[in-house]
Write an enzyme that holds these catalytic residues in place. Structure first.
Site, short mmCIF file in Angstrom:
data_model
loop_
_atom_site.label_atom_id
_atom_site.label_comp_id
_atom_site.label_asym_id
_atom_site.label_seq_id
_atom_site.Cartn_x
_atom_site.Cartn_y
_atom_site.Cartn_z
N GLY A 5 0.82 -1.21 0.00
CA GLY A 5 0.00 0.00 0.00
C GLY A 5 0.85 1.25 0.00
O GLY A 5 1.93 1.28 0.59
N ASN A 100 5.31 -6.07 5.51
CA ASN A 100 5.59 -7.43 5.99
C ASN A 100 5.66 -8.45 4.86
O ASN A 100 6.57 -9.28 4.81
CB ASN A 100 4.51 -7.87 6.97
CG ASN A 100 4.37 -6.91 8.13
OD1 ASN A 100 4.76 -5.75 8.03
ND2 ASN A 100 3.81 -7.38 9.23
N THR A 128 6.29 0.19 6.43
CA THR A 128 5.16 0.32 7.36
C THR A 128 5.26 1.54 8.27
O THR A 128 6.31 1.80 8.85
CB THR A 128 5.02 -0.95 8.24
OG1 THR A 128 3.98 -0.74 9.16
CG2 THR A 128 6.31 -1.28 8.96
N ILE A 129 4.16 2.26 8.38
CA ILE A 129 4.09 3.34 9.36
C ILE A 129 3.50 2.80 10.66
O ILE A 129 3.34 3.52 11.62
CB ILE A 129 3.27 4.55 8.87
CG1 ILE A 129 1.86 4.12 8.44
CG2 ILE A 129 3.97 5.25 7.73
CD1 ILE A 129 0.92 5.28 8.24
N ASP A 130 3.16 1.50 10.68
CA ASP A 130 2.59 0.90 11.89
C ASP A 130 3.62 0.80 13.01
O ASP A 130 3.26 0.57 14.17
CB ASP A 130 2.07 -0.52 11.59
CG ASP A 130 0.84 -0.51 10.71
OD1 ASP A 130 0.38 0.59 10.36
OD2 ASP A 130 0.36 -1.60 10.37
N GLY A 176 -3.12 0.50 11.50
CA GLY A 176 -2.44 -0.33 12.49
C GLY A 176 -2.96 -1.75 12.44
O GLY A 176 -3.99 -2.03 13.02
#
Lengths: 280, 280
Positions: A5, A100, A128-130, A176
């Site tokens: 994404g 991931n 990832t910004i998670d 998240g």
């Protein structure tokens, strides 16, 4: 290769890798895969070695993914084809900017390259910004995303407080998947008890619907307004939150996509407290 | 007095009025109503004459509404009470920062004041970012909202294009009750045929669902991605868009609130084209 994404960091990281490599004179030529694994399998690559600096500066600040992204899952049949494409371009270092799934792809291909006797170094650049990577201080993009979430919660609080009885409750949904760092970051703007958010739901802890409504009601009674921030993957103890029985869309892998929890929880609060409840 | 849904312009306009009046030495004292008409009816007002400049500078840049907002509808019984409250504070000039309903309240009270022989000047300060006021070049806040919408459409286009087959279609919903200026502003970032948005739905023109899907499909086939921008009040020829049969919430006046059209249209496109379609 860019994958997964889109967030702005896909392009910032691409720029960072190529410009550092150029400054260091580390590589001969630099190739980019078009739409990630999908393009690589079809031999669609772009030679990035001579892209002008002015173009790179524009790319670094652009949304989307300059090379094109994808969600293509690696299959065993793909492995020899990918290694063949890399060998044809004499690729010795492969940077995969993604989340991931992309990291898993990279790991599998690194192992397979070793087995095949191909000297390939795979570097995963977390997209990832998670902020969900163990041993990583923070993931690229997490800082600015956390700042955005904190400001959004402060803004929602100011709006809900100002609206009073007319529209006093807001449920905000933030990204998240398995970790709640981003949702938790919504608390960064809090200075006093009355400041938003009053409730935060993380994917790590199941949502108890009665308790959620009670917490919202308590804040609403005390302050005249209430704001909750929920992770996109906030779930009840027995799975998806009630009412989300029908998936919105099912992708090629059979993964179901549901409405986010904010919509469901806002409906629940709206009905139980008979108060207008927004979700965003 | 501040009134209606919150946008930053509620506070910017309040600051503008008070600071210009102070510079001009135009008024004796300045009073603010707490939560608009609601507070005024209960005699809840705040003396703003001596608020320090540093506080005003913070207010001017804050979201929400510093005085508190409301959606209270004026009733005939309210009229003498409001005029009494204004007279008790010797109000000669009444500034109402708000949208259409607030302007109507102001107009009614201006007429009633004249009937009652009370010398009252009512000034309506338009809050709407919908830009829907005839004879007004543009409404405060419209410019920045239009810029935001244009950038959001450009961003959605860049993301959808980059994602390719994985997530190629996005429907964005923007504000705009009866006029489509904001949705139309989404086109401001377009330079070429392939640029987003490819479809814009305005409240002025009923949405034909088949035509909508066909336009999205045409863009998707041609460019590999598609973005539509729809006004929150985009409707079908015979009323609300299909599937929105149950209101989300019904307020004190009996006004029903429905899901926005983006969710419905995204579901429609998702099903008809069997392609993952996002809405935001």
């Amino acid at each position: 290769m860019q994958s997964g994404g889109c967030t702005n960091v896909l392009n910032s990281s691409l720029f960072g890798i190529v410009s550092e490599a150029a400054d260091a004179g580390a590589f001969g030529r630099v190739h980019g895969a078009s739409h990630g694994l999908e393009g690589l399998l079809e031999g669609k690559t772009v030679d990035l070695t001579d892209v002008p600096q002015a173009t790179w500066r524009r790319i670094a600040r652009s949304p989307g993914a300059a090379l094109g992204s994808t969600r293509r899952k690696l299959t065993p049949d793909d492995v020899p084809i990918v290694l063949g494409r890399l060998a044809a371009l004499s690729i010795g270092y492969w940077f995969i900017i993604g989340g991931n799934d992309s990291a898993e792809t990279g790991h599998t291909l690194s192992v397979e390259a070793t087995k095949a006797g191909y000297d390939l170094t795979v570097v995963n650049v977390p997209k990832t910004i998670d902020n969900d990577l163990v041993m990583t201080d923070h993931c690229p993009g997490y800082g600015s995303a956390a700042r955005f979430v904190a400001l959004a919660a402060m803004g929602a609080g100011a709006d809900a407080e100002a609206m009073g009885a007319a529209s006093p409750i807001t449920i905000q949904e933030v990204m998240g998947r398995d970790t709640g760092w981003l949702a938790a970051a919504a608390a960064l703007g809090r200075r006093e008890e009355r400041d938003a958010p009053h409730v935060i739901c993380l994917p790590e802890t199941p949502v108890d619907e009665d308790r959620f409504v009670a917490q919202i009601e308590a804040a609403y009674t005390r302050f005249g307004f209430a704001v909750a921030v929920v992770s996109e993957n906030a779930r009840s103890a027995n799975g998806v939150l009630g009412g989300q029985c029908e998936p919105w869309f099912v992708d090629d892998f059979g993964h179901p996509y549901y409405d986010g929890p904010a919509r469901y929880l806002a409906g629940l609060v709206s009905k139980r407290l008979s108060v207008r409840t927004r979700y965003e």
